[in-house]
Design an enzyme around this catalytic site. Structure first.
Site, short mmCIF file in Angstrom:
data_model
loop_
_atom_site.label_atom_id
_atom_site.label_comp_id
_atom_site.label_asym_id
_atom_site.label_seq_id
_atom_site.Cartn_x
_atom_site.Cartn_y
_atom_site.Cartn_z
N HIS A 1 31.33 29.47 66.76
CA HIS A 1 31.41 30.62 66.88
C HIS A 1 32.80 31.56 67.29
O HIS A 1 33.75 30.65 67.19
CB HIS A 1 30.74 30.98 68.62
CG HIS A 1 29.44 30.29 68.54
ND1 HIS A 1 28.15 30.81 68.52
CD2 HIS A 1 28.99 28.68 68.83
CE1 HIS A 1 27.11 30.04 68.84
NE2 HIS A 1 27.69 28.96 68.77
N GLU B 1 33.29 27.63 70.53
CA GLU B 1 33.63 28.93 70.56
C GLU B 1 35.17 28.71 70.31
O GLU B 1 35.93 28.26 70.87
CB GLU B 1 33.51 29.57 71.90
CG GLU B 1 32.18 30.13 72.08
CD GLU B 1 31.38 31.23 71.60
OE1 GLU B 1 32.36 32.01 70.88
OE2 GLU B 1 30.23 31.71 71.97
N HIS C 1 27.77 30.65 63.52
CA HIS C 1 26.71 31.24 64.41
C HIS C 1 26.05 32.41 63.23
O HIS C 1 24.70 32.52 63.33
CB HIS C 1 27.19 32.15 65.22
CG HIS C 1 26.32 32.46 66.41
ND1 HIS C 1 26.64 33.13 67.29
CD2 HIS C 1 24.97 32.22 66.57
CE1 HIS C 1 25.60 33.44 68.20
NE2 HIS C 1 24.69 32.68 67.73
N ASP D 1 29.79 35.95 63.50
CA ASP D 1 30.71 35.09 63.70
C ASP D 1 30.54 33.58 63.05
O ASP D 1 29.47 33.15 63.06
CB ASP D 1 31.05 34.96 65.38
CG ASP D 1 29.83 34.59 66.11
OD1 ASP D 1 28.70 34.99 65.88
OD2 ASP D 1 30.11 33.37 66.85
#
Length: 180
Positions: free
Chosen positions: A34, A116, A155, A165
């Site tokens: 992400h 992330e 994602h 993303d």
């Protein structure tokens, strides 16, 4: 890097309350990449940490009023300088993917690990981020061998109607070339 009891041993841990137990029959077999930056397009600071721990003040920035009440998390966050912060044990279900599907399996949070990257869809990621993400991935693959290269995705690929993303700025060939 070494994983013990679901936790990376060489990184900072910031416990998020936004997780729950994985379903009993789930087997960790997917890595989802992400991106996030808070405020959008700005890097540094602790806003992402505060967001994942439900401590983001809605009145601190105009954008925050739209997300301050959300309960989300990721297993790990990779900053622009390559620092990795872990929020949720890999053994637990972090709340990162939302409604999602991979290879015909729905609810990817049940069997996925979410990472992330501090960034945006259009801002190139740093050398340090690629190096840290590759080291993290190797550790995850050692601990969870069902996470093969073919089971690493973005994602956008598991929630294409909602997400974009890690975006076109993420260099998948570069990342995969760093993996054994």
């Amino acid at each position: 890097m070494h994983i013990s009891n679901g936790w990376l041993q060489e990184v900072r841990h910031v416990a998020s309350p936004n997780y729950n137990a994985r379903p009993p029959a789930s087997d960790i077999s997917l890595l989802v990449i992400h991106n996030i930056s808070l405020p959008p397009g700005e890097f540094g600071g602790d806003a992402v940490e505060r967001f994942f721990t439900n401590c983001l003040a809605a009145d601190e920035h105009p954008f925050y009023s739209s997300i301050a009440d959300m309960k989300v998390s990721a297993h790990c966050f990779v900053r622009r300088n390559g620092e990795i912060i872990q929020f949720v044990s890999f053994a637990e279900r972090a709340w990162h993917a939302g409604r999602s599907c991979f290879g015909g399996e729905t609810e990817c949070n049940d069997f996925a690990i979410g990472v992330e990257l501090e960034g945006t869809d259009s801002t190139p990621y740093t050398d340090e981020q690629y190096a840290s993400l590759a080291c993290l991935t190797v550790a995850l693959q050692a601990a969870y061998p069902k996470i093969t290269k073919s089971r690493i995705t973005g994602h956008a690929d598991i929630a294409p109607e909602r997400k974009t993303d890690p975006g076109p700025a993420f260099d998948w060939p570069r990342y995969f070339a760093l993996l054994p």
